[in-house]
Design a protein around this motif. Structure first.
Motif, PDB file in Angstrom:
ATOM      1  N   ASP A   1      25.660 -47.350   0.241  1.00 41.77           N
ATOM      2  CA  ASP A   1      26.865 -46.677  -0.237  1.00 41.77           C
ATOM      3  C   ASP A   1      26.650 -45.200  -0.521  1.00 41.77           C
ATOM      4  O   ASP A   1      27.563 -44.516  -0.979  1.00 41.77           O
TER       5      ASP A   1
ATOM      6  N   GLU B   1      39.727 -40.694  13.442  1.00 46.60           N
ATOM      7  CA  GLU B   1      39.110 -41.537  12.431  1.00 46.60           C
ATOM      8  C   GLU B   1      38.764 -40.777  11.153  1.00 46.60           C
ATOM      9  O   GLU B   1      38.327 -41.377  10.180  1.00 46.60           O
TER      10      GLU B   1
ATOM     11  N   ASP C   1      36.787 -43.550   5.002  1.00 46.05           N
ATOM     12  CA  ASP C   1      35.378 -43.743   5.350  1.00 46.05           C
ATOM     13  C   ASP C   1      34.698 -42.469   5.849  1.00 46.05           C
ATOM     14  O   ASP C   1      33.482 -42.320   5.725  1.00 46.05           O
ATOM     15  N   ILE C   2      35.474 -41.596   6.469  1.00 41.38           N
ATOM     16  CA  ILE C   2      34.925 -40.380   7.067  1.00 41.38           C
ATOM     17  C   ILE C   2      35.761 -39.180   6.626  1.00 41.38           C
ATOM     18  O   ILE C   2      36.995 -39.241   6.622  1.00 41.38           O
TER      19      ILE C   2
ATOM     20  N   MET D   1      30.080 -39.257   5.481  1.00 42.44           N
ATOM     21  CA  MET D   1      30.464 -40.667   5.521  1.00 42.44           C
ATOM     22  C   MET D   1      29.440 -41.486   4.732  1.00 42.44           C
ATOM     23  O   MET D   1      28.423 -40.929   4.284  1.00 42.44           O
ATOM     24  N   LYS D   2      29.680 -42.759   4.559  1.00 40.56           N
ATOM     25  CA  LYS D   2      28.706 -43.615   3.890  1.00 40.56           C
ATOM     26  C   LYS D   2      27.487 -43.788   4.787  1.00 40.56           C
ATOM     27  O   LYS D   2      27.594 -43.832   6.011  1.00 40.56           O
TER      28      LYS D   2
ATOM     29  N   SER E   1      25.768 -46.379   5.308  1.00 39.28           N
ATOM     30  CA  SER E   1      25.851 -47.621   6.073  1.00 39.28           C
ATOM     31  C   SER E   1      26.646 -47.431   7.368  1.00 39.28           C
ATOM     32  O   SER E   1      26.347 -48.030   8.387  1.00 39.28           O
ATOM     33  N   LEU E   2      27.651 -46.567   7.327  1.00 41.48           N
ATOM     34  CA  LEU E   2      28.447 -46.282   8.516  1.00 41.48           C
ATOM     35  C   LEU E   2      27.713 -45.329   9.447  1.00 41.48           C
ATOM     36  O   LEU E   2      27.779 -45.455  10.671  1.00 41.48           O
ATOM     37  N   ALA E   3      26.995 -44.382   8.844  1.00 38.76           N
ATOM     38  CA  ALA E   3      26.296 -43.373   9.649  1.00 38.76           C
ATOM     39  C   ALA E   3      25.152 -43.971  10.452  1.00 38.76           C
ATOM     40  O   ALA E   3      24.834 -43.505  11.549  1.00 38.76           O
TER      41      ALA E   3
END
Length: 308
Positions: free
Chosen positions: A48, A94, A156-157, A302-303, A305-307
């Motif tokens: 996170d 996005e 998220d972004i 971004m988080k 985890s997403l990156a």
């Protein structure tokens, strides 16, 4: 110089929340490192974390006579927004929000310019954009706002950016001042020019003229060395623009990709010859003060985890 470095460490320490301040005040470069070699291992517990995925900027040019003197602020901002998308291949649609730190321009005018810049850069109208003004830390506030919103789950972004054209939006433009400020000391102090603030801080903390000149010489030396070795090449987005000859009106089309305010030849002897710029017996000069500049920068967040 050593005193100045120690003062900087103290000031940086004040930026850390009290609950998170370590007992050892030594600033370690490991704290700032990222990736597998950083001080914190990347695992699920840090998924996170809000991370900066990419960053880019225009060259920083001297206002009124530099490479961007005839370039509008929305063109500067559009260049870095487009640069982020090209660098990361992220779908512009996005992006949850774009927050732009900016100071000098009128709020509603700059907000419209920023909106236009997003369209120039290829963002759809579904991506919102807003401006924030916290004076000299406006760009940092923009990044902080985006990080907080991602952390809160709003999107998220996001993109945090900053733009200023000090050529067009002059610091010394006429202002209508409420006459009652003369009755309120704190309100009147809000009108102090930054140059006088610099002098007051130098006097309060005992920062000498020599220390300021030394810091300036070292800063320009490092910037010149970094430029010569290509360290800034990856982060600077080249901007195709024009430069207008003020005498003939002739337009010259150019691509600006280098900072034009770095003085590689800066030295203590020459700086010592300069007169104080803001106060007769002051210590801030044209040689050890920051220049007025035109430019823009942006970061994609971004988080973790997403990156990954």
């Amino acid at each position: 110089m050593e005193k100045a470095i120690n003062r900087q460490k103290v000031l940086l320490q004040h930026l850390i929340p009290i609950s998170a301040q370590p007992h050892d005040s030594t600033i370690s470069p490991l704290v700032c490192s990222s990736g597998d070699g950083g001080i914190y291992p990347i695992n699920a517990a840090f998924g996170d974390d809000i991370v900066i995925v990419a960053a880019c900027r225009t060259a920083i040019c001297k206002a009124k006579r530099g490479g961007f003197k005839d370039t509008l602020a929305d063109d500067l901002l559009a260049a870095v927004l487009k640069g982020l998308i090209e660098k990361t291949k992220v779908n512009p649609g996005e992006v949850g929000d774009i927050v732009v730190g900016t100071v000098l321009a009128a709020g509603s005018e700059r907000a419209i310019e920023c909106r236009m810049a997003a369209f120039y850069a290829g963002f759809p109208d579904t991506v919102p954009i807003r401006t924030v003004n916290r004076q000299c830390s406006s760009g940092l506030q923009a990044v902080a706002d985006v990080a907080a919103c991602i952390k809160a789950g709003y999107y998220d972004i996001g993109i945090g950016a900053g733009v200023e054209s000090m050529t067009i939006d002059r610091v010394d433009r006429p202002r209508h001042i409420n006459p009652k400020v003369e009755k309120f000391t704190q309100a009147r102090d809000c009108l102090l020019p930054m140059g006088i603030t610099s002098e007051n801080v130098a006097q309060s903390y005992g920062v000498t003229r020599q220390e300021q000149d030394q810091a300036a010489v070292e800063s320009h030396r490092r910037a010149a060395a970094a430029t010569a070795s290509g360290k800034f090449k990856e982060e600077i987005v080249p901007v195709s623009t024009k430069i207008v000859d003020p005498k003939t009106g002739e337009e010259k089309h150019v691509t600006i990709s280098l900072d034009d305010g770095i003085r590689a030849s800066s030295n203590m002897v020459d700086l010592a010859k300069l007169k104080p710029a803001f106060k007769k017996d002051g210590t801030s000069t044209a040689g050890n003060s920051s220049q007025v500049s035109d430019g823009a920068g942006a970061v994609l967040l971004m988080k973790r985890s997403l990156a990954t």
